[in-house]
Write an enzyme that holds these catalytic residues in place. Sequence first.
Site, PDB file in Angstrom:
ATOM      1  N   ASP A   1      -0.091   5.267   0.929  1.00 17.35           N
ATOM      2  CA  ASP A   1      -0.311   6.223   2.017  1.00 17.35           C
ATOM      3  C   ASP A   1      -0.479   5.504   3.346  1.00 17.35           C
ATOM      4  O   ASP A   1      -1.281   4.572   3.454  1.00 17.35           O
ATOM      5  CB  ASP A   1      -1.573   7.048   1.762  1.00 17.35           C
ATOM      6  CG  ASP A   1      -1.518   7.831   0.460  1.00 17.35           C
ATOM      7  OD1 ASP A   1      -1.588   9.060   0.538  1.00 17.35           O
ATOM      8  OD2 ASP A   1      -1.396   7.221  -0.610  1.00 17.35           O
TER       9      ASP A   1
ATOM     10  N   ASP B   1      -1.299  -0.720   6.036  1.00 18.23           N
ATOM     11  CA  ASP B   1      -1.560  -0.165   7.365  1.00 18.23           C
ATOM     12  C   ASP B   1      -3.040  -0.110   7.710  1.00 18.23           C
ATOM     13  O   ASP B   1      -3.402   0.268   8.818  1.00 18.23           O
ATOM     14  CB  ASP B   1      -1.019   1.268   7.433  1.00 18.23           C
ATOM     15  CG  ASP B   1      -1.784   2.177   6.476  1.00 18.23           C
ATOM     16  OD1 ASP B   1      -2.429   3.122   6.945  1.00 18.23           O
ATOM     17  OD2 ASP B   1      -1.754   1.933   5.254  1.00 18.23           O
TER      18      ASP B   1
ATOM     19  N   ASP C   1       0.870  -1.159   0.000  1.00 16.54           N
ATOM     20  CA  ASP C   1       0.000   0.000   0.000  1.00 16.54           C
ATOM     21  C   ASP C   1       0.923   1.229   0.000  1.00 16.54           C
ATOM     22  O   ASP C   1       2.132   1.102   0.205  1.00 16.54           O
ATOM     23  CB  ASP C   1      -0.877  -0.045   1.263  1.00 16.54           C
ATOM     24  CG  ASP C   1      -1.667   1.229   1.460  1.00 16.54           C
ATOM     25  OD1 ASP C   1      -2.354   1.646   0.515  1.00 16.54           O
ATOM     26  OD2 ASP C   1      -1.582   1.816   2.552  1.00 16.54           O
TER      27      ASP C   1
END
Length: 225
Positions: A12, A173, A10
């Site tokens: 951001d 995250d 991922d």
Amino acid sequence: MGEKSLLIFDFDGTLIDSVPDLAEATNMMLSQLGKPTYPESEVRNWVGNGSRKLVERALTASSQVPPTQQQISDAQEVFFEAYEQTSGTKTVAYAGVDKGLKQLQQAGYILALVTNKPIRFVPKLLQSFGWQDLFAEVLGGDSLAEKKPDPAPLHYVCGQLRVNPNKAVMIGDSKNDILAGQNAGIDTLGLSYGYNYGQDIRDFNPTQAFDDFASLVAYLLPAND
């Protein structure tokens, strides 16, 4: 993690902290719409489920009533224009990420990037960190009809790179990342420092979770020594 060859990251909240730019763009949008603006610490809590959700949360906070779908769509266009102007100026890589990505690539892993950020904002950011040649495949949230937590982007990347899903790992995250990996039937590694709307990434049962990027790298590298 022997036997794994493809690491799907991922963006951001995993590799980069883009909240300073997102907060600035959000406040530019709110100002243009004649609404009050908010400190970065507040906007940080609205990030993590895509730009449309961010815009919706900002509009709800500023007027205390849920906006209509049309209001969200109109405001999102204003937000995108603002983000186009600010994007990359204040965004930073998390500690250990630049070095860690290069170590993983040198160790023989194939790296891919699957973000829900619209693809038009991605190349400039990759360029700003000098990462434009690190990833064998890069998908944005609008590159395919479906985005995370749907498994389609992960299946697509595995197909393009001819890697069996059982040799891939999804690293992120937020619950969208972990769910996408679980939906795709691939192992997941969670990072606890990003944007998961106040929830602990461990609640979503990733295969493993780490509190910093260097620990993740250390976990992935011994098998290649």
